[in-house]
Design an enzyme around this catalytic site. Structure first.
Site, mmCIF file in Angstrom:
data_model
loop_
_atom_site.group_PDB
_atom_site.id
_atom_site.type_symbol
_atom_site.label_atom_id
_atom_site.label_comp_id
_atom_site.label_asym_id
_atom_site.label_seq_id
_atom_site.Cartn_x
_atom_site.Cartn_y
_atom_site.Cartn_z
ATOM 1 N N ASP A 8 0.814 -1.334 0.190
ATOM 2 C CA ASP A 8 0.063 0.037 -0.022
ATOM 3 C C ASP A 8 0.943 1.340 -0.086
ATOM 4 O O ASP A 8 1.700 1.373 0.798
ATOM 5 C CB ASP A 8 -1.054 0.048 1.296
ATOM 6 N N ASP A 129 -15.311 -3.437 -1.041
ATOM 7 C CA ASP A 129 -14.887 -3.280 0.235
ATOM 8 C C ASP A 129 -16.142 -3.100 1.327
ATOM 9 O O ASP A 129 -16.647 -2.128 1.101
ATOM 10 C CB ASP A 129 -14.154 -1.857 0.362
#
Length: 247
Positions: A8, A129
């Site tokens: 990330d 998500d």
């Protein structure tokens, strides 16, 4: 099943967040390329990369780092974060991304979503998500009530690579995989799925592999990939080689 260590990107560095909270950020490596090479040395073949800055800004901010990984390693990459137009998709495909992930755009810009899939069949994935049973968008900062069954039915038959199912509330918490969420999604669609959020140990990976889900493409490993895979390394014969069949 594929093991996807996660990189990330925030401010050009490799970080991990807790439950997607940008105020709870830990930096693990200042060099995304060095981190990618470290994973490659462990025998990893795929990386899951997310541009956190891009997810917030609505445009990819860390493409140069991703391009460097693509050109200087043999890793296969799936990448998402801030991809809101077809030009961004084209740029990523051209620099060597094998799988582009659309999150917010998949739910709010069907024209872009459909155009990308038509132009690059089987190279687009959806970031699903889930935060407190709602779909989280824009870097997980917003939630939206969506009839998930209706949405998945509406895209059935499109040439989508996979659906990446993340339990936001377990992300970075190392509380284990949310199997109820995964199984619920798989009941509603025939697409391949990738599990994300909550992996706490090698046992979690063994557990999901042992269930032999026919739709399970792989599992994303975040914080544990920085702390646990290295601990289980013996030369190049890492645990992931025993667990996973590379694709």
């Amino acid at each position: 099943m594929i093991l996807f260590p996660a990189i990330d990107l925030k401010d050009g560095k490799c970080v991990r967040l807790v439950q997607g909270d940008f105020n709870k950020s830990t930096t693990y490596n200042n060099s995304p390329l060095d981190q990618a090479k470290s994973f490659e040395d462990l025998g990893i073949s795929w990386l899951h990369c997310v541009d956190l800055d891009g997810a917030l800004a609505g445009q990819s901010e860390n493409v140069k780092s991703i391009e460097e990984i693509a050109s200087k390693t043999n890793l296969k990459l799936q990448f998402g974060g801030g991809i809101r137009n077809i030009k961004s998709v084209e740029t990523l495909i051209n620099i060597g991304i094998q799988n582009v992930i659309l999150g917010t755009a998949a739910f709010e810009d069907y024209e872009l979503f459909q155009t990308a899939i038509q132009k690059y069949p089987n190279k687009m994935s959806i970031a699903l998500d889930i935060k407190n049973e709602q779909v989280a968008l824009r870097g997980w900062r917003e939630v939206k009530s969506i009839n998930l069954e209706k949405f998945l039915l509406s895209i059935e038959g499109l040439k989508i690579n996979s659906i990446i199912c993340t339990d936001v509330m377990r992300d970075g918490m190392k509380k284990g995989i949310n199997f109820d969420m995964l199984e619920n999604v798989m009941k509603m669609t025939s697409f391949l799925c990738v599990a994300s959020g909550g992996v706490s140990s090698i046992d979690d990976i063994k557990n999901i592999k042992g269930k032999n889900y026919s739709q399970m493409k792989g599992v994303i490993v975040g914080t544990v990939s920085y702390t646990h895979l290295r601990a289980h390394e013996t030369g190049r014969n890492v645990v992931c080689r025993l667990l996973l069949e590379k694709k």
